[in-house]
Design a protein around this motif. Structure first.
Motif, PDB file in Angstrom:
ATOM      1  N   GLN A 156      34.156  25.095  19.350  1.00  0.00           N
ATOM      2  CA  GLN A 156      34.301  26.054  19.209  1.00  0.00           C
ATOM      3  C   GLN A 156      34.534  27.132  20.709  1.00  0.00           C
ATOM      4  O   GLN A 156      33.861  27.249  21.480  1.00  0.00           O
ATOM      5  N   PRO A 157      35.845  28.074  20.858  1.00  0.00           N
ATOM      6  CA  PRO A 157      36.051  28.478  21.741  1.00  0.00           C
ATOM      7  C   PRO A 157      34.998  29.591  21.568  1.00  0.00           C
ATOM      8  O   PRO A 157      34.769  30.736  20.637  1.00  0.00           O
ATOM      9  N   LYS A 158      35.034  30.022  23.191  1.00  0.00           N
ATOM     10  CA  LYS A 158      34.512  31.529  23.531  1.00  0.00           C
ATOM     11  C   LYS A 158      32.798  32.006  22.830  1.00  0.00           C
ATOM     12  O   LYS A 158      32.657  33.062  22.620  1.00  0.00           O
ATOM     13  N   ILE A 159      32.231  30.462  22.809  1.00  0.00           N
ATOM     14  CA  ILE A 159      30.630  30.865  22.819  1.00  0.00           C
ATOM     15  C   ILE A 159      30.030  29.686  24.177  1.00  0.00           C
ATOM     16  O   ILE A 159      30.569  29.010  24.706  1.00  0.00           O
ATOM     17  N   GLN A 160      29.260  29.809  24.633  1.00  0.00           N
ATOM     18  CA  GLN A 160      28.059  29.052  25.201  1.00  0.00           C
ATOM     19  C   GLN A 160      27.226  28.289  23.808  1.00  0.00           C
ATOM     20  O   GLN A 160      26.314  29.245  23.362  1.00  0.00           O
ATOM     21  N   TYR A 161      26.600  28.020  24.426  1.00  0.00           N
ATOM     22  CA  TYR A 161      25.469  26.973  23.799  1.00  0.00           C
ATOM     23  C   TYR A 161      24.543  26.144  24.289  1.00  0.00           C
ATOM     24  O   TYR A 161      24.765  25.481  25.689  1.00  0.00           O
ATOM     25  N   GLN A 162      23.381  25.875  23.470  1.00  0.00           N
ATOM     26  CA  GLN A 162      22.410  25.677  24.730  1.00  0.00           C
ATOM     27  C   GLN A 162      21.936  24.768  23.597  1.00  0.00           C
ATOM     28  O   GLN A 162      21.348  24.950  22.372  1.00  0.00           O
ATOM     29  N   LEU A 163      21.523  23.591  23.499  1.00  0.00           N
ATOM     30  CA  LEU A 163      20.638  22.445  22.446  1.00  0.00           C
ATOM     31  C   LEU A 163      19.414  22.469  23.104  1.00  0.00           C
ATOM     32  O   LEU A 163      19.091  21.802  24.499  1.00  0.00           O
ATOM     33  N   THR A 164      18.074  22.836  21.711  1.00  0.00           N
ATOM     34  CA  THR A 164      16.292  22.988  22.342  1.00  0.00           C
ATOM     35  C   THR A 164      16.243  21.102  21.598  1.00  0.00           C
ATOM     36  O   THR A 164      17.386  20.844  20.780  1.00  0.00           O
ATOM     37  N   MET A 187      14.355  21.868  19.218  1.00  0.00           N
ATOM     38  CA  MET A 187      13.558  22.524  17.828  1.00  0.00           C
ATOM     39  C   MET A 187      15.342  22.890  17.076  1.00  0.00           C
ATOM     40  O   MET A 187      15.123  23.521  15.730  1.00  0.00           O
ATOM     41  N   SER A 188      16.438  23.490  17.793  1.00  0.00           N
ATOM     42  CA  SER A 188      17.773  24.539  17.311  1.00  0.00           C
ATOM     43  C   SER A 188      18.737  24.250  18.426  1.00  0.00           C
ATOM     44  O   SER A 188      18.366  23.679  19.487  1.00  0.00           O
ATOM     45  N   THR A 189      19.659  24.764  17.569  1.00  0.00           N
ATOM     46  CA  THR A 189      20.416  25.063  19.531  1.00  0.00           C
ATOM     47  C   THR A 189      20.918  26.444  19.409  1.00  0.00           C
ATOM     48  O   THR A 189      20.294  27.607  18.336  1.00  0.00           O
ATOM     49  N   ILE A 190      20.883  27.100  20.861  1.00  0.00           N
ATOM     50  CA  ILE A 190      21.316  28.511  21.058  1.00  0.00           C
ATOM     51  C   ILE A 190      22.502  29.193  20.720  1.00  0.00           C
ATOM     52  O   ILE A 190      23.263  27.573  22.462  1.00  0.00           O
ATOM     53  N   ILE A 191      22.990  30.265  20.579  1.00  0.00           N
ATOM     54  CA  ILE A 191      24.134  30.430  20.883  1.00  0.00           C
ATOM     55  C   ILE A 191      24.949  31.760  21.439  1.00  0.00           C
ATOM     56  O   ILE A 191      23.774  32.831  20.751  1.00  0.00           O
ATOM     57  N   GLU A 192      25.753  31.658  22.530  1.00  0.00           N
ATOM     58  CA  GLU A 192      25.506  32.781  23.008  1.00  0.00           C
ATOM     59  C   GLU A 192      27.033  33.397  22.924  1.00  0.00           C
ATOM     60  O   GLU A 192      27.925  32.272  23.375  1.00  0.00           O
ATOM     61  N   GLY A 193      27.589  34.499  22.644  1.00  0.00           N
ATOM     62  CA  GLY A 193      28.948  35.079  22.785  1.00  0.00           C
ATOM     63  C   GLY A 193      29.243  35.603  22.145  1.00  0.00           C
ATOM     64  O   GLY A 193      28.234  36.819  21.433  1.00  0.00           O
ATOM     65  N   GLU A 194      30.384  36.129  21.822  1.00  0.00           N
ATOM     66  CA  GLU A 194      30.344  38.177  20.740  1.00  0.00           C
ATOM     67  C   GLU A 194      30.537  37.045  19.228  1.00  0.00           C
ATOM     68  O   GLU A 194      30.469  36.568  18.989  1.00  0.00           O
ATOM     69  N   LEU A 195      29.754  38.295  18.880  1.00  0.00           N
ATOM     70  CA  LEU A 195      29.630  38.142  17.365  1.00  0.00           C
ATOM     71  C   LEU A 195      30.410  37.464  16.580  1.00  0.00           C
ATOM     72  O   LEU A 195      29.914  36.523  15.533  1.00  0.00           O
ATOM     73  N   ASP A 196      31.715  38.108  17.025  1.00  0.00           N
ATOM     74  CA  ASP A 196      32.451  37.840  15.507  1.00  0.00           C
ATOM     75  C   ASP A 196      32.647  35.777  15.858  1.00  0.00           C
ATOM     76  O   ASP A 196      32.630  35.013  15.156  1.00  0.00           O
ATOM     77  N   ASP A 197      32.014  35.618  17.353  1.00  0.00           N
ATOM     78  CA  ASP A 197      32.877  34.316  17.822  1.00  0.00           C
ATOM     79  C   ASP A 197      31.089  33.234  17.573  1.00  0.00           C
ATOM     80  O   ASP A 197      31.498  32.246  16.672  1.00  0.00           O
ATOM     81  N   VAL A 198      29.935  34.239  18.040  1.00  0.00           N
ATOM     82  CA  VAL A 198      29.336  33.329  17.059  1.00  0.00           C
ATOM     83  C   VAL A 198      28.869  32.808  15.328  1.00  0.00           C
ATOM     84  O   VAL A 198      29.049  31.788  15.571  1.00  0.00           O
ATOM     85  N   PHE A 199      29.300  33.424  14.936  1.00  0.00           N
ATOM     86  CA  PHE A 199      29.212  33.338  12.952  1.00  0.00           C
ATOM     87  C   PHE A 199      30.175  32.343  12.599  1.00  0.00           C
ATOM     88  O   PHE A 199      30.018  31.863  11.875  1.00  0.00           O
ATOM     89  N   ILE A 224      23.234  36.460  20.774  1.00  0.00           N
ATOM     90  CA  ILE A 224      22.232  35.408  20.825  1.00  0.00           C
ATOM     91  C   ILE A 224      21.428  35.278  19.573  1.00  0.00           C
ATOM     92  O   ILE A 224      21.239  35.835  19.109  1.00  0.00           O
ATOM     93  N   ALA A 225      21.980  33.355  19.673  1.00  0.00           N
ATOM     94  CA  ALA A 225      21.638  33.109  18.401  1.00  0.00           C
ATOM     95  C   ALA A 225      20.777  31.755  18.364  1.00  0.00           C
ATOM     96  O   ALA A 225      21.480  30.997  18.540  1.00  0.00           O
ATOM     97  N   GLU A 226      19.972  31.926  17.129  1.00  0.00           N
ATOM     98  CA  GLU A 226      19.039  30.812  17.353  1.00  0.00           C
ATOM     99  C   GLU A 226      19.310  30.242  15.827  1.00  0.00           C
ATOM    100  O   GLU A 226      19.382  30.595  15.176  1.00  0.00           O
ATOM    101  N   VAL A 227      20.167  29.016  16.083  1.00  0.00           N
ATOM    102  CA  VAL A 227      20.455  28.350  14.640  1.00  0.00           C
ATOM    103  C   VAL A 227      19.889  26.630  14.352  1.00  0.00           C
ATOM    104  O   VAL A 227      19.666  26.135  15.469  1.00  0.00           O
ATOM    105  N   THR A 228      19.009  26.957  13.471  1.00  0.00           N
ATOM    106  CA  THR A 228      18.736  25.351  12.854  1.00  0.00           C
ATOM    107  C   THR A 228      19.320  25.161  11.461  1.00  0.00           C
ATOM    108  O   THR A 228      19.366  25.422  10.853  1.00  0.00           O
ATOM    109  N   VAL A 229      20.294  23.577  11.753  1.00  0.00           N
ATOM    110  CA  VAL A 229      20.553  23.213  10.175  1.00  0.00           C
ATOM    111  C   VAL A 229      19.714  21.774  10.146  1.00  0.00           C
ATOM    112  O   VAL A 229      20.220  21.335  11.002  1.00  0.00           O
ATOM    113  N   LEU A 230      19.754  22.392   9.028  1.00  0.00           N
ATOM    114  CA  LEU A 230      18.833  21.030   8.201  1.00  0.00           C
ATOM    115  C   LEU A 230      19.446  20.579   7.338  1.00  0.00           C
ATOM    116  O   LEU A 230      19.614  21.369   5.891  1.00  0.00           O
TER     117      LEU A 230
END
Length: 99
Positions: free
Chosen positions: A32-40, A42-54, A3-9
């Motif tokens: 992006q295949p193989k991930i799930q994500y949720q916009l918040t 302040m950031s976006t949460i991305i879930e998936g296998e680590l390589d797919d998240v990266f 699970i990653a929390e990502v903020t791009v500025l």
């Protein structure tokens, strides 16, 4: 599952509003295949296998450059649990059960 929390500025856009860039980032995530994500808010949460998240994070970081931005600052926080499957939903449910 990671699970990653990502903020791009994007930096130096000439405006304090970034919603157009955020909308573009959400469109990038849709490709992006193989991930799930949720916009918040302040950031976006991305879930998936680590390589797919990266891979998704890399695509997000590159997107403002594709829109002509000259500098991008990306902050990443990663929760990589390997002893059992962990999702954002499961983590929230665990806390709520304890309330």
């Amino acid at each position: 599952m990671a699970i990653a929390e990502v903020t791009v500025l994007p930096v130096g856009t000439g405006s304090t509003s970034l919603s157009e860039y955020v909308a573009q980032l959400q469109r990038v995530l849709q490709t992006q295949p193989k991930i799930q994500y949720q916009l918040t808010s302040m950031s976006t949460i991305i879930e998936g296998e680590l390589d797919d998240v990266f891979a998704a994070i890399r695509a997000l970081h590159e997107a403002p450059f594709d829109q002509g931005v000259g500098r991008v600052s990306t902050s990443i926080k990663i929760d990589d649990r390997r002893d059992k499957v962990s999702t954002s939903e499961q983590k929230l449910r665990s806390v709520l059960e304890k309330l």
